[in-house]
Enzyme design. Sequence first.
Site, PDB file in Angstrom:
ATOM      1  CB  THR A 164      13.448  -1.988   3.138  1.00 46.22           C
ATOM      2  OG1 THR A 164      12.752  -0.788   2.670  1.00 46.22           O
ATOM      3  CG2 THR A 164      13.177  -2.396   4.506  1.00 46.22           C
TER       4      THR A 164
ATOM      5  CB  SER B 196      12.954   1.533  -5.634  1.00 40.12           C
ATOM      6  OG  SER B 196      11.847   1.628  -4.815  1.00 40.12           O
TER       7      SER B 196
ATOM      8  CG  ASP C 115       8.704   3.113  -1.639  1.00 32.59           C
ATOM      9  OD1 ASP C 115       7.958   2.198  -1.065  1.00 32.59           O
ATOM     10  OD2 ASP C 115       9.629   3.707  -1.310  1.00 32.59           O
TER      11      ASP C 115
ATOM     12  CB  THR D  47      -9.815   2.567 -14.163  1.00 30.36           C
ATOM     13  OG1 THR D  47     -10.835   2.682 -13.267  1.00 30.36           O
ATOM     14  CG2 THR D  47      -9.260   0.962 -13.831  1.00 30.36           C
TER      15      THR D  47
ATOM     16  CB  CYS E 256     -11.161   1.054 -10.121  1.00 27.20           C
ATOM     17  SG  CYS E 256     -12.674   1.915  -9.925  1.00 27.20           S
TER      18      CYS E 256
HETATM   19  N1  ASP Z   1      11.971   3.260   0.015  1.00 26.89           N
HETATM   20  C1  ASP Z   1      11.952   1.810  -0.155  1.00 26.89           C
HETATM   21  C2  ASP Z   1      12.350   1.534  -1.723  1.00 26.89           C
HETATM   22  O1  ASP Z   1      11.670   1.387  -2.298  1.00 26.89           O
HETATM   23  C3  ASP Z   1      10.992   0.861   0.355  1.00 26.89           C
HETATM   24  C4  ASP Z   1      11.312  -0.696   0.193  1.00 26.89           C
HETATM   25  O2  ASP Z   1      12.324  -0.985   0.019  1.00 26.89           O
HETATM   26  O3  ASP Z   1      10.234  -1.316   0.809  1.00 26.89           O
HETATM   27  O4  ASP Z   1      13.545   1.551  -2.016  1.00 26.89           O
END
Ligand code: ASP
Length: 343
Positions: free
Chosen positions: A12, A57, A89, A274, A276
């Site tokens: 992003t 990503s 991500d 886990t 969690c």
């Molecule tokens: N979908 C984007 C990525 O992981 C989200 C980001 O960059 O925050 O490349």
Amino acid sequence: MTKILIIYTGGTIGMIQDPKTGALQAFNFERLTNEVPELSKFNFEIDTYSFDEPIDSSNADINFWLNLSQVIEDEYESYDGFVILHGTDTMAFTASALSFILKGLSKPVILTGSQLPIGMVRTDGKDNLISAIEIAASRKGDVPIVSEVAIYFENELHRGNRTIKLNAAHFNAFSSPNYTDLAKAGIYIHYNYSALYPYKEAKLERQVNFCSDVVVIKLFPGLTKEVFKAMISINGLKGVVLETFGSGNAPQFDWFLDLLEDAVKKEILIINVTQCIEGFVVQGRYETSVELNRIGIVNGLDLTTEAAVVKLMMVLAMDEDLEKKKCLLLESWAGELTVSVSI
Ligand code: ASP
């Protein structure tokens, strides 16, 4: 003069909105550096390297990790620190992978990114980038303060292989629930020296062998024999990250335990982590995990799923017998797990 290399992989931070669809897509890196004129105010040298085809990503894979680590290895002697701009991500997976691939690392490798593109007025990308650079350049005496792979995001520095993405909407997107923050940035950057990996002079040796025949199976009430059987008997499967309940608990149904036992007999390596966010697995604490010990499932302690997946892929590619591989999973390679936990 301190030299920092910024490596742009995508995410992003460097995206723009497609005017037709409104979807965010990767664009070129020159634009990104233009958006941050502050970069020229640092009194150290900053160079940039951009992947030819920046990715979201979500498209990261083993080759992507290897290419990225190759850039670091190629440039290792020329720079004092590295800042990697990466999508949020799968940043925690890449951070885990780099921490294991870059054996003997003694320089900072700081991953960062943003929730809003750097061209947007309210972007979090500028602060993240500027502070990440400052951290990558910071030294105590003549050694770097950070000599490991870390994620810097929204004022916090986390050990990369302990980090998880836990928020898809807030700027504060990352946390390392089982390990204390490595640093907090306010007016000053306060380093948590006792938590940082101690600096060690070593030779960088890239570990490049991976086996991708693994699966993550997250248990849930209502999981049927048919579905579980289909997953655990995938042709060619070599490893399973089993996401269990609480402190490592799983159903006690005969069919479930039999299928697990069959898999272990077929030399499939299974590690128990886990579901969690915080805490760790203690196989044998409850009746519902006693059998897992007997069957030979590895007690994954406080490994994140992200770190467990990458570590399993690497262990499976090693030329060792199953018992040795189990032991290797339980060793700390780069501070990714708490080896001894008192309960
Ligand atoms: N979908 C984007 C990525 O992981 C989200 C980001 O960059 O925050 O490349």
